[in-house]
Design an enzyme around this catalytic site. Structure first.
Site, PDB file in Angstrom:
ATOM      1  N   MET A 124      -3.727   6.418  -3.906  1.00 10.77           N
ATOM      2  CA  MET A 124      -4.409   6.399  -2.618  1.00 10.77           C
ATOM      3  C   MET A 124      -3.421   6.800  -1.510  1.00 10.77           C
ATOM      4  O   MET A 124      -3.658   6.536  -0.334  1.00 10.77           O
ATOM      5  CB  MET A 124      -5.010   5.023  -2.348  1.00 10.77           C
ATOM      6  CG  MET A 124      -6.076   4.661  -3.383  1.00 10.77           C
ATOM      7  SD  MET A 124      -7.377   3.605  -2.758  1.00 10.77           S
ATOM      8  CE  MET A 124      -6.464   2.170  -2.280  1.00 10.77           C
ATOM      9  N   LEU A 172       2.711   7.073  -0.318  1.00 17.00           N
ATOM     10  CA  LEU A 172       3.500   6.954  -1.537  1.00 17.00           C
ATOM     11  C   LEU A 172       4.834   6.252  -1.297  1.00 17.00           C
ATOM     12  O   LEU A 172       5.447   6.401  -0.241  1.00 17.00           O
ATOM     13  CB  LEU A 172       3.731   8.355  -2.131  1.00 17.00           C
ATOM     14  CG  LEU A 172       2.457   9.142  -2.422  1.00 17.00           C
ATOM     15  CD1 LEU A 172       2.799  10.531  -2.950  1.00 17.00           C
ATOM     16  CD2 LEU A 172       1.560   8.410  -3.414  1.00 17.00           C
ATOM     17  N   HIS A 214       5.155   4.596  -6.791  1.00 15.16           N
ATOM     18  CA  HIS A 214       4.366   5.765  -7.197  1.00 15.16           C
ATOM     19  C   HIS A 214       5.264   6.841  -7.812  1.00 15.16           C
ATOM     20  O   HIS A 214       4.903   7.483  -8.803  1.00 15.16           O
ATOM     21  CB  HIS A 214       3.682   6.402  -5.980  1.00 15.16           C
ATOM     22  CG  HIS A 214       2.643   5.559  -5.323  1.00 15.16           C
ATOM     23  ND1 HIS A 214       2.787   5.030  -4.060  1.00 15.16           N
ATOM     24  CD2 HIS A 214       1.422   5.166  -5.758  1.00 15.16           C
ATOM     25  CE1 HIS A 214       1.715   4.353  -3.735  1.00 15.16           C
ATOM     26  NE2 HIS A 214       0.866   4.402  -4.744  1.00 15.16           N
ATOM     27  N   GLN A 228     -14.113   1.555  -3.379  1.00 15.30           N
ATOM     28  CA  GLN A 228     -13.445   0.382  -3.951  1.00 15.30           C
ATOM     29  C   GLN A 228     -13.064  -0.645  -2.892  1.00 15.30           C
ATOM     30  O   GLN A 228     -12.399  -1.629  -3.190  1.00 15.30           O
ATOM     31  CB  GLN A 228     -12.244   0.792  -4.808  1.00 15.30           C
ATOM     32  CG  GLN A 228     -11.062   1.355  -4.051  1.00 15.30           C
ATOM     33  CD  GLN A 228     -10.024   1.964  -4.997  1.00 15.30           C
ATOM     34  OE1 GLN A 228     -10.244   3.001  -5.595  1.00 15.30           O
ATOM     35  NE2 GLN A 228      -8.887   1.305  -5.141  1.00 15.30           N
ATOM     36  N   LYS A 246       1.837  -2.912 -12.044  1.00 19.45           N
ATOM     37  CA  LYS A 246       1.607  -3.772 -10.877  1.00 19.45           C
ATOM     38  C   LYS A 246       0.116  -4.124 -10.781  1.00 19.45           C
ATOM     39  O   LYS A 246      -0.257  -5.246 -10.475  1.00 19.45           O
ATOM     40  CB  LYS A 246       2.106  -3.029  -9.626  1.00 19.45           C
ATOM     41  CG  LYS A 246       1.451  -3.365  -8.333  1.00 19.45           C
ATOM     42  CD  LYS A 246       2.149  -4.474  -7.622  1.00 19.45           C
ATOM     43  CE  LYS A 246       1.490  -4.889  -6.335  1.00 19.45           C
ATOM     44  NZ  LYS A 246       0.516  -4.015  -5.747  1.00 19.45           N
ATOM     45  N   ASP A 247      -0.752  -3.129 -11.046  1.00 23.35           N
ATOM     46  CA  ASP A 247      -2.199  -3.348 -11.057  1.00 23.35           C
ATOM     47  C   ASP A 247      -2.630  -3.542 -12.514  1.00 23.35           C
ATOM     48  O   ASP A 247      -3.318  -2.698 -13.101  1.00 23.35           O
ATOM     49  CB  ASP A 247      -2.917  -2.145 -10.437  1.00 23.35           C
ATOM     50  CG  ASP A 247      -2.430  -1.878  -9.021  1.00 23.35           C
ATOM     51  OD1 ASP A 247      -2.544  -2.775  -8.180  1.00 23.35           O
ATOM     52  OD2 ASP A 247      -1.904  -0.787  -8.767  1.00 23.35           O
ATOM     53  N   SER A 282       1.730  -0.207  -1.194  1.00 25.36           N
ATOM     54  CA  SER A 282       1.474   0.439   0.110  1.00 25.36           C
ATOM     55  C   SER A 282       1.123  -0.621   1.151  1.00 25.36           C
ATOM     56  O   SER A 282       1.424  -0.475   2.328  1.00 25.36           O
ATOM     57  CB  SER A 282       0.330   1.440  -0.014  1.00 25.36           C
ATOM     58  OG  SER A 282       0.642   2.391  -1.006  1.00 25.36           O
TER      59      SER A 282
HETATM   60  O1  PAF Z   1      -4.326   2.081  -7.858  1.00 25.60           O
HETATM   61  C1  PAF Z   1      -4.808   2.818  -6.968  1.00 25.60           C
HETATM   62  O2  PAF Z   1      -4.117   3.307  -6.074  1.00 25.60           O
HETATM   63  C2  PAF Z   1      -6.309   3.117  -6.973  1.00 25.60           C
HETATM   64  O3  PAF Z   1      -7.035   2.013  -7.375  1.00 25.60           O
HETATM   65  C3  PAF Z   1      -6.678   4.368  -7.786  1.00 25.60           C
HETATM   66  C4  PAF Z   1      -6.358   4.176  -9.262  1.00 25.60           C
HETATM   67  C5  PAF Z   1      -5.941   5.577  -7.261  1.00 25.60           C
HETATM   68  C6  PAF Z   1      -8.190   4.640  -7.679  1.00 25.60           C
HETATM   69  O4  PAF Z   1      -8.557   4.882  -6.359  1.00 25.60           O
END
Ligand code: PAF
Length: 280
Positions: free
Chosen positions: A30, A33, A37, A61, A149-150, A186
């Site tokens: 998103m 950066l 990233h 989202q 992280k996610d 971010s």
């Molecule tokens: O992790 C993220 O930055 C977002 O959830 C993604 C995977 C780019 C989807 O919008």
């Protein structure tokens, strides 16, 4: 490096690259950066011939009261970082290019996305699965790289790719941390220095949980209580959840299963929502 902004141009480009036998490695982001990233980009560089980074703040989202409008953006800075890391293509569409007038199709994963962040952000994974389905069809990568992280997002994406038969390998890159341990995000840019100091406690609390496990305690209830205690000692922090789940299925675990136990937390630091995790 090319910057592509339309779906048709990106599809044509990925089509011709695939026809030429190139392996496409994709890092969806998103934007705004940071080094976290870029570690995923470096990983992608080693996995494919052509690295594509998408930069798209995906509106679907974000919940109605979330930070879509204020989410940090810096396409110029992102472009420079991508250039420095030898990215070949940036795909940076507008919201109306991705979701034109009359758009009405969504992708739902209905198991792994329910606990943890799915409880407090009920629309989040529907938006993530929808945009990634679209991005996978537009970029047509052979491999896509996501951050640990996610962790729940990574598990949901792997599951979706399996369920929907995408021919894409999903690779997970480790969480990058600041020198003091704060997980890179971010959203850290929202933190004032005094908040950032307090936010550091999240990582420290997770490490207290790890230390308790390493001292011989494998009862997750006890470990979670330890972590929660350390977070709630800080006045500014509010726990959304601290949970122990299987890292692949997101099912709760009562006992640590070595190598499979994800201890995940989401915490408000004043009005900034932060997440972090460790694997025991
Ligand atoms: O992790 C993220 O930055 C977002 O959830 C993604 C995977 C780019 C989807 O919008």
């Amino acid at each position: 490096m090319q910057i592509v902004t339309t779906v048709s141009e990106m599809q044509a480009l990925s089509g011709s690259l695939r026809a030429a036998g190139k392996k496409l490695a994709f890092v969806p982001t998103m934007g705004f950066l940071h080094a976290g990233h870029m570690s995923l980009v470096d990983k992608a560089r080693n996995l494919g011939d052509v690295v594509v980074v998408s930069i798209f703040v995906n509106p679907t989202q974000f919940g109605p009261s979330e930070d879509l409008d204020t989410y940090p953006r810096n396409l110029e800075g992102d472009t420079k970082m991508c250039e420095a890391h030898k990215v070949d293509v940036i795909f940076a569409p507008t919201a109306s290019e991705m979701y034109p007038e009359g758009y009405s199709t969504f992708v739902n994963e209905e198991k792994l996305s329910l606990p943890l962040c799915g409880q407090s952000r009920p629309m989040f994974f529907r938006g993530v699965c929808t945009v990634l389905t679209k991005l996978f069809n537009i970029v047509r990568p052979h491999v896509a790289v996501f951050g640990q992280k996610d962790a729940q997002q990574a598990a949901v994406v792997k599951h979706m790719v399996r369920d929907l038969n995408f021919e894409i390998e999903i690779v997970i890159g480790e969480t990058m941390r600041e020198a003091d341990g704060l997980a890179m995000s971010s959203r850290n840019s929202y933190l004032q220095s005094f908040q950032r100091r307090d936010a550091l406690r999240i990582h420290q609390a997770l490490e207290k949980g790890r230390a308790l496990y390493e001292s011989g305690n494998d009862n997750t209830d006890r470990i979670l209580a330890e972590i929660t205690h350390h977070i709630t000692e800080v006045r500014r922090l509010r726990v959304i959840y601290v949970q122990a789940v299987d890292r692949d299925t997101m099912k709760p675990l009562r006992k640590v299963e070595k190598g499979h136990t994800l201890i995940a937390t989401a915490v408000w630091c004043d009005d900034v929502r932060l997440i972090d995790n460790i694997v025991l």
